[in-house]
Write an enzyme that holds these catalytic residues in place. Sequence first.
Site, mmCIF file in Angstrom:
data_model
loop_
_atom_site.group_PDB
_atom_site.id
_atom_site.type_symbol
_atom_site.label_atom_id
_atom_site.label_comp_id
_atom_site.label_asym_id
_atom_site.label_seq_id
_atom_site.Cartn_x
_atom_site.Cartn_y
_atom_site.Cartn_z
ATOM 1 N N LEU A 697 0.834 -1.203 0.000
ATOM 2 C CA LEU A 697 0.000 0.000 0.000
ATOM 3 C C LEU A 697 0.869 1.254 0.000
ATOM 4 C CD1 LEU A 697 -3.260 0.639 1.890
ATOM 5 C CD2 LEU A 697 -1.409 2.272 2.161
ATOM 6 N N GLN A 700 2.238 1.970 -3.380
ATOM 7 C CA GLN A 700 1.251 2.506 -4.309
ATOM 8 C C GLN A 700 0.859 3.933 -3.958
ATOM 9 O OE1 GLN A 700 0.673 0.575 -6.809
ATOM 10 N NE2 GLN A 700 -0.737 1.904 -7.928
ATOM 11 N N GLU A 701 0.792 4.230 -2.671
ATOM 12 C CA GLU A 701 0.333 5.548 -2.238
ATOM 13 C C GLU A 701 1.387 6.631 -2.412
ATOM 14 O OE1 GLU A 701 -2.424 6.847 -1.239
ATOM 15 O OE2 GLU A 701 -3.740 5.136 -0.941
ATOM 16 N N SER A 702 2.627 6.344 -2.012
ATOM 17 C CA SER A 702 3.629 7.413 -1.954
ATOM 18 C C SER A 702 4.975 7.030 -2.547
ATOM 19 C CB SER A 702 3.853 7.832 -0.499
ATOM 20 O OG SER A 702 4.442 6.761 0.243
ATOM 21 N N TYR A 808 -5.921 0.413 -8.723
ATOM 22 C CA TYR A 808 -5.266 0.572 -7.420
ATOM 23 C C TYR A 808 -5.367 -0.717 -6.610
ATOM 24 C CZ TYR A 808 -4.831 2.473 -2.612
ATOM 25 O OH TYR A 808 -4.487 2.725 -1.303
#
Length: 857
Positions: A697, A700-702, A808
């Site tokens: 996660l 993918q997020e940052s 996502y």
Amino acid sequence: MRLRFLNIPFRRSLSAATGGKRVSGLSSGRLRGFLAVSILTIFCGVAVAPEMRGQDAAPTTAKKPAAKADKAKPATKGKAASSSSKSKTGHAAAHSTAHTAGHSGTGSKHGTGHTTSKAARRGTPEQRRAKSAKLKQAFVASKELRPMAQQLAATRTSAAYAGVTAYARSHQGEAAASAYMALGHAYLLDNRFSEAATNFRQARVAGDSLADYAEFLGAKADHDGGNDAAAEELLKEFAERNPDSIFVNQAPELEAQVLLGMKNIGGAQAVLAANPDNAGRVGYQLALGEVNQAQGHTDEAVRIYKHVLLAWPLSYEASTARTRLTALGMESTLTVSELRSLGDAYYNGGRYAEAAEQYHTLARLSSGNPAERNGFAVAAAACDLKLKRLTREEAESLAPSNDENGARRLYLLMELARNRDDLTAQTTYVDMLRSSFPHSQWFADGLFSSGNMYLLRKDYPRAVTYYSELAEHFPQNSNAAAAHWRAGWWSYRQGQYAEAAKIFEEQIKLYPGAKETVSALYWRARLYEQKDHEPAIAAAHYRTLITAYSHFFYAQMARQRLVALGETAPVSVPHLDKYVAATIPKLDDTFPAGDPHMVKAHLLVNAGLSEYVPQEIAAAPGSSSWSGIAEAQIYAAYGETFRAMRVLKHALPSAASAPIKSIPLAYWRILFPEDHWETIRAEAAKNGLDPYLVAALIRQESEFNPGAISHANAYGLMQLLPSVGKQMAREEGLGSIETRQLLDPILNIRLGTRYLRQIMDKFGRVPEYALAAYNAGDNRVVDWQAAGPYNGVDEFVESIPFSETRDYVQAIVRNQDIYRGIDDYAAQKKQATDRADGSKAAVATTAQLQTSSAPSN
């Protein structure tokens, strides 16, 4: 700026000790110290890197510029003076040299070409070793400067300037030289040319490890500051002094501008004439135009400026060339078709405001041809729609026509109707497109947009109708594969399984390269399994997915289905043979760290000149198979994990579909980093989460950038909104926190894992539901669940109407699998290494015993 050391860059040097697994059992401080020593060991010569692979390349052959030259990034930017004066461009030119520098054998001596071979320019092996040793000493001497220099380059605050200035004054030699380079670079970024030139001169006096940078960037600062005489002193015979510099190709272009500023037109012409190999560069062409203008050859200058403008329309040089044409009163010589091509280039490049201005101007200037004028007006309106400023009244005022402009006008009106949720008008405009422009691509775009609109409204039959019409009548359209798949999927969701099976089969045969076809392979297999009762053919599809897309969401679902099917007899399905794993290029996980260009790249980071690192590495011989990993490891070594990851993601776009064993572990560890792993593991355990899910996660997020702040105001590694982060902090017993504290990676992981746990609990511990909610919000997921029922989470995921959220969810599930696979593979390699070492030790012990027990003579 806090200096962070990571274990990622050191897999090569630590592999024997750790088998590729993360270093554990060390405190944070001991780990940082261990890794800091590793940096010095790897890059400062204590450990000798393998010898360079490959031979020096042969000299390049001079070529005349083609009509459509390569789209190199520009070398100059900003407001341009007349052709005989300085081009006061600030640092844009110097900055862009990081993208355009090359290594032809040209020089800058007036009237003399520097045609020495590449091998000769690089020097003998002894000379290269001596140069590397000197650069390594400079790297060691300036290592403490790096965080200050990087902060200065990024912020250029008074405090940052003061800190680096104090460092420069308190050090000597190469340490001081690197600091003055950092200051000169920062002043150049701020267009403070005199101060930049002064600091570059001080850098050259203090040390010479970055002499070519001090000279070229110093000349740029002098030229932009109006001191062309000083600039010429630095550029004269630049290539002879710095034969292997990345600036060798750009120096003649800059020197020509300098000489023009000194009114030495003949010298400028001689410099360019001596370097014909550079004629295909946009900077060379612009300088050539300026020389011709200064010589009074206006027609030739205009021809060259027009060539620059039309061949490189999005470059900085193009804007300078256009300024030159305007000053000469010759912009009017651009034909309508040429001006239209510029507008189209701006539009296709996403520069909608410039494109709109171009089209509006053309519409105003156009006379005598209403169709042409209307075409410009419609194109301008399309730009305004992209910029979200087109009104209904403006669109309706466009003149109807029976050509593509008329079709585009109707498409714009349809989009505006969709935006205001006017279903009647939307349908009317699509019907008009169908009847009047049945073969227009604007009709195709209208069909796709309409299908998407009705999909979001949950009017699935109508959405399928639009998608099917597009796929049938426009099979070559860029949206055809997506429309075809959506027609099949939403037919499936409505229970029309025979129609869905037919469409899935067509998708597999017609669109093998489309991302949607991965879904088609899986769902066709499901229908073979559940409706057609053909388990062997279903298994063939599942195995194809696993082979070609081994970590994808649907490959994981396929593995589960194969387990459920049990043993099945293999069958051949010929049209599946084309689905194979992506080809991975030759990758080296070792590289000549002692090459002068490699060592220099590390020194550039110390001096805050990171933008030049890729080109410096590319200048090393034989770097094509390892330049990506070398550059990425430099960034990762200094805590810039996200930047390192981006380098390899660009270099290996198909990595996510590749088997773990096909790519060296050193690459995987950067592509899928495990920064703050102990914190991730501890907080995941506390919240009942899989640590690989948390890492996936974060990736993918940052991309593991702790300072990331999104446009939606989400903060840090796990991209927490301030309201969410503060609520989680209160629940953790931390009281009130400031928003900026969410940028602390440890705190962000602590609060983010708590938040993820709560979402997981809300959605029955089903990761796919929770991930969709993390991205799109709880309420939307509840709404999507209500649109069921779904026969499994796979149906839910494929039915997510937002492409971003669907991708996502699938990406995180894929990343989670890859993370686990990487560590499993590393563990297997370590076990194999341990067994081999054990066997060697046993053999050695046996031999020793035999020797000691042998009778003496």
